[in-house]
Design an enzyme around this catalytic site. Structure first.
Site, PDB file in Angstrom:
ATOM      1  N   GLY A   7     -15.331 -12.661   5.084  1.00  0.00           N
ATOM      2  CA  GLY A   7     -14.855 -12.607   3.706  1.00  0.00           C
ATOM      3  C   GLY A   7     -13.378 -12.944   3.662  1.00  0.00           C
ATOM      4  O   GLY A   7     -12.535 -12.123   3.982  1.00  0.00           O
ATOM      5  N   LEU A   8     -13.074 -14.177   3.279  1.00  0.00           N
ATOM      6  CA  LEU A   8     -11.688 -14.658   3.312  1.00  0.00           C
ATOM      7  C   LEU A   8     -11.182 -14.983   1.908  1.00  0.00           C
ATOM      8  O   LEU A   8     -10.546 -15.997   1.683  1.00  0.00           O
ATOM      9  CB  LEU A   8     -11.584 -15.888   4.222  1.00  0.00           C
ATOM     10  CG  LEU A   8     -12.038 -15.658   5.671  1.00  0.00           C
ATOM     11  CD1 LEU A   8     -12.063 -16.975   6.435  1.00  0.00           C
ATOM     12  CD2 LEU A   8     -11.143 -14.650   6.373  1.00  0.00           C
ATOM     13  N   GLY A   9     -11.494 -14.091   0.973  1.00  0.00           N
ATOM     14  CA  GLY A   9     -11.003 -14.238  -0.381  1.00  0.00           C
ATOM     15  C   GLY A   9      -9.558 -13.805  -0.487  1.00  0.00           C
ATOM     16  O   GLY A   9      -8.803 -13.832   0.492  1.00  0.00           O
ATOM     17  N   GLY A  12      -9.265 -10.488   1.880  1.00  0.00           N
ATOM     18  CA  GLY A  12      -9.618 -10.768   3.263  1.00  0.00           C
ATOM     19  C   GLY A  12      -8.802 -11.884   3.872  1.00  0.00           C
ATOM     20  O   GLY A  12      -8.378 -11.804   5.031  1.00  0.00           O
ATOM     21  N   ASP A  30     -16.432 -17.255   6.093  1.00  0.00           N
ATOM     22  CA  ASP A  30     -16.569 -17.106   4.651  1.00  0.00           C
ATOM     23  C   ASP A  30     -17.662 -18.052   4.173  1.00  0.00           C
ATOM     24  O   ASP A  30     -17.951 -19.064   4.833  1.00  0.00           O
ATOM     25  CB  ASP A  30     -15.244 -17.431   3.951  1.00  0.00           C
ATOM     26  CG  ASP A  30     -15.232 -17.037   2.482  1.00  0.00           C
ATOM     27  OD1 ASP A  30     -14.844 -15.890   2.177  1.00  0.00           O
ATOM     28  OD2 ASP A  30     -15.632 -17.863   1.638  1.00  0.00           O
ATOM     29  N   ASN A  86     -14.917  -2.226  -1.167  1.00  0.00           N
ATOM     30  CA  ASN A  86     -14.948  -1.047  -2.044  1.00  0.00           C
ATOM     31  C   ASN A  86     -16.346  -0.462  -2.130  1.00  0.00           C
ATOM     32  O   ASN A  86     -16.884  -0.242  -3.222  1.00  0.00           O
ATOM     33  CB  ASN A  86     -14.444  -1.415  -3.442  1.00  0.00           C
ATOM     34  CG  ASN A  86     -12.947  -1.591  -3.476  1.00  0.00           C
ATOM     35  OD1 ASN A  86     -12.208  -0.947  -2.747  1.00  0.00           O
ATOM     36  ND2 ASN A  86     -12.482  -2.488  -4.336  1.00  0.00           N
ATOM     37  N   SER A 112      -5.884  -0.636  -0.065  1.00  0.00           N
ATOM     38  CA  SER A 112      -5.149  -0.847  -1.304  1.00  0.00           C
ATOM     39  C   SER A 112      -3.924  -1.703  -1.007  1.00  0.00           C
ATOM     40  O   SER A 112      -3.285  -1.545   0.032  1.00  0.00           O
ATOM     41  CB  SER A 112      -4.713   0.495  -1.911  1.00  0.00           C
ATOM     42  OG  SER A 112      -4.031   0.294  -3.134  1.00  0.00           O
ATOM     43  N   GLY A 114      -3.767  -5.096  -2.848  1.00  0.00           N
ATOM     44  CA  GLY A 114      -3.966  -6.262  -3.695  1.00  0.00           C
ATOM     45  C   GLY A 114      -3.323  -7.526  -3.148  1.00  0.00           C
ATOM     46  O   GLY A 114      -3.205  -7.732  -1.942  1.00  0.00           O
ATOM     47  N   LYS A 164     -10.324   6.264  -1.138  1.00  0.00           N
ATOM     48  CA  LYS A 164      -9.980   5.101  -1.961  1.00  0.00           C
ATOM     49  C   LYS A 164     -10.554   5.229  -3.365  1.00  0.00           C
ATOM     50  O   LYS A 164      -9.931   4.816  -4.353  1.00  0.00           O
ATOM     51  CB  LYS A 164     -10.494   3.826  -1.286  1.00  0.00           C
ATOM     52  CG  LYS A 164     -10.247   2.535  -2.062  1.00  0.00           C
ATOM     53  CD  LYS A 164      -8.774   2.296  -2.344  1.00  0.00           C
ATOM     54  CE  LYS A 164      -8.447   0.881  -2.781  1.00  0.00           C
ATOM     55  NZ  LYS A 164      -9.367   0.240  -3.696  1.00  0.00           N
ATOM     56  N   HIS A 167      -8.291   7.525  -5.185  1.00  0.00           N
ATOM     57  CA  HIS A 167      -7.068   6.758  -5.439  1.00  0.00           C
ATOM     58  C   HIS A 167      -7.235   5.894  -6.679  1.00  0.00           C
ATOM     59  O   HIS A 167      -6.365   5.862  -7.562  1.00  0.00           O
ATOM     60  CB  HIS A 167      -6.745   5.899  -4.213  1.00  0.00           C
ATOM     61  CG  HIS A 167      -5.736   4.818  -4.453  1.00  0.00           C
ATOM     62  ND1 HIS A 167      -6.069   3.613  -5.051  1.00  0.00           N
ATOM     63  CD2 HIS A 167      -4.412   4.747  -4.176  1.00  0.00           C
ATOM     64  CE1 HIS A 167      -4.984   2.858  -5.137  1.00  0.00           C
ATOM     65  NE2 HIS A 167      -3.972   3.510  -4.618  1.00  0.00           N
ATOM     66  N   ASN A 168      -8.357   5.189  -6.772  1.00  0.00           N
ATOM     67  CA  ASN A 168      -8.579   4.308  -7.918  1.00  0.00           C
ATOM     68  C   ASN A 168      -8.807   5.092  -9.204  1.00  0.00           C
ATOM     69  O   ASN A 168      -8.442   4.639 -10.290  1.00  0.00           O
ATOM     70  CB  ASN A 168      -9.760   3.378  -7.644  1.00  0.00           C
ATOM     71  CG  ASN A 168      -9.372   2.226  -6.733  1.00  0.00           C
ATOM     72  OD1 ASN A 168      -8.391   2.300  -6.010  1.00  0.00           O
ATOM     73  ND2 ASN A 168     -10.153   1.167  -6.758  1.00  0.00           N
ATOM     74  N   GLU A 171      -5.466   5.960 -10.386  1.00  0.00           N
ATOM     75  CA  GLU A 171      -4.905   4.720 -10.936  1.00  0.00           C
ATOM     76  C   GLU A 171      -5.378   4.490 -12.373  1.00  0.00           C
ATOM     77  O   GLU A 171      -4.595   4.091 -13.237  1.00  0.00           O
ATOM     78  CB  GLU A 171      -5.330   3.562 -10.035  1.00  0.00           C
ATOM     79  CG  GLU A 171      -4.887   2.183 -10.460  1.00  0.00           C
ATOM     80  CD  GLU A 171      -5.479   1.122  -9.554  1.00  0.00           C
ATOM     81  OE1 GLU A 171      -6.367   0.388 -10.028  1.00  0.00           O
ATOM     82  OE2 GLU A 171      -5.083   1.053  -8.372  1.00  0.00           O
ATOM     83  N   TYR A 172      -6.659   4.767 -12.642  1.00  0.00           N
ATOM     84  CA  TYR A 172      -7.190   4.655 -13.996  1.00  0.00           C
ATOM     85  C   TYR A 172      -6.372   5.510 -14.958  1.00  0.00           C
ATOM     86  O   TYR A 172      -5.974   5.066 -16.042  1.00  0.00           O
ATOM     87  CB  TYR A 172      -8.638   5.145 -14.051  1.00  0.00           C
ATOM     88  CG  TYR A 172      -9.698   4.121 -13.735  1.00  0.00           C
ATOM     89  CD1 TYR A 172     -10.801   3.963 -14.576  1.00  0.00           C
ATOM     90  CD2 TYR A 172      -9.648   3.341 -12.590  1.00  0.00           C
ATOM     91  CE1 TYR A 172     -11.808   3.051 -14.282  1.00  0.00           C
ATOM     92  CE2 TYR A 172     -10.632   2.425 -12.277  1.00  0.00           C
ATOM     93  CZ  TYR A 172     -11.719   2.285 -13.130  1.00  0.00           C
ATOM     94  OH  TYR A 172     -12.701   1.373 -12.825  1.00  0.00           O
TER      95      TYR A 172
END
Length: 313
Positions: A7-9, A12, A30, A86, A112, A114, A164, A167-168, A171-172
């Protein structure tokens, strides 16, 4: 250290690059052949020397399940698979048991950072056996930010993704608070410089944060956010957080309200608010707005003259 990255998005790909800059050998795969080093998962596993380490960074749910299932058929005892996506924490134990049947270790890592992670490093929350975590520390040390913080061995398998998820959820709530404050400032006739107010809070206040910095960046790009439609999606982790709160009988009023606010943002004409408006008209004679946009007189409503029951008087 040698590692395979699946996964190289945006996440990644940047993680793979940060590892390479840190001196590690990364073999990437990928679905997009233009960014892949190998043509298949089988080729990736064959390119790695045993005992192997493979990091999976694909969307949660079925893509992760299918990837781990195939890796389970390709990898050998002593290898380790890391799920850095996630994923729902309840899935981690299932995956760990399936891979463990072949002697393959499993570690879940909440990540985390981004799009800024390549430059600043990634906060990492890991769950799994101590033996596996210690073996992977050179990878974690390279990915995390410089300094003593940014990595935690949170606990057993599932603990990384649980951390995580929480954590999210936090964040919300934080984003919702900034959003509501913004709307209230905009509503004031006295306030003339909303972006300036947010910028002034970046220094010396108790709410200074990276999220506040990002808010200022957004306002610098679009002063009144007129180019953005007021719709906010959710990744699913907010829902999982609220469900976990129910399962553990832990009250989460702020996070829950923030999640529901996102749901409400997707409704141009909220069905729930139609009910609220109708009931307010019925019991209090409050004005209502028709589907055509016309404002009706509350006193003319059919239910306005209906007397309330004794217990409501």
């Amino acid at each position: 250290m040698q590692i395979g990255m699946i996964g190289l998005g945006r996440m990644g790909g940047n993680m793979a690059e940060r590892l390479r800059r840190g001196g590690h050998e990364v073999v990437g795969y990928d679905a997009n052949p233009e960014v892949s080093d190998v043509a298949s998962l089988k080729a990736l596993v064959e390119a790695l020397a045993a005992p192997r380490v493979v990091w999976v960074m694909v969307p949660a749910g079925e893509p992760t399940r299918l990837t781990l299932e195939e890796l389970g058929q390709l990898m050998s005892a002593g290898d380790i698979v890391i799920d850095g996506g996630n994923s729902h924490y309840v899935d981690d134990r299932v995956h760990a048991e399936q891979l463990g049947g072949k002697g393959v270790g499993f570690v879940d890592v909440g990540v985390s950072g981004g799009v800024w992670g390549l430059q600043n490093g990634y906060a990492l929350m890991a769950g799994g056996e101590t033996e596996h975590i210690q073996r992977l520390m050179p990878i974690f040390e390279t990915l995390k930010p410089e300094g003593p913080d940014g990595f935690v061995h949170a606990g057993d398998v599932g603990a990384g993704h649980f951390a995580k998820m929480v954590h999210n959820g936090i964040e919300y709530g934080m984003m919702q608070a900034f959003a509501e404050g913004y709307e209230l400032l905009r509503a004031s006739d006295a306030v003339k410089d909303v972006p300036g107010i947010f910028s002034s809070w970046r220094t010396g206040t108790v709410i200074r944060s990276w999220l506040l910095d990002l808010m200022v960046n957004a306002l610098n790009e679009d002063n009144d956010l007129s180019g953005i439609r007021g719709v906010a999606q959710d990744s699913g982790e907010g829902r999982w957080t609220v469900q976990a709160a129910v399962d553990h009988a832990v009250p989460l009023p702020v996070i829950t309200a923030a999640l529901f606010a996102r749901f409400a943002s997707r409704q141009d004409d909220s069905p729930a608010m139609k009910v609220v408006a109708a009931l307010r008209n019925q019991f209090g004679g409050h004005a209502i707005t028709s589907a055509a946009g016309e404002v009706g007189k509350g006193a003319d409503s059919p239910g306005a003259d209906v007397a309330p029951p004794p217990e409501a008087r």
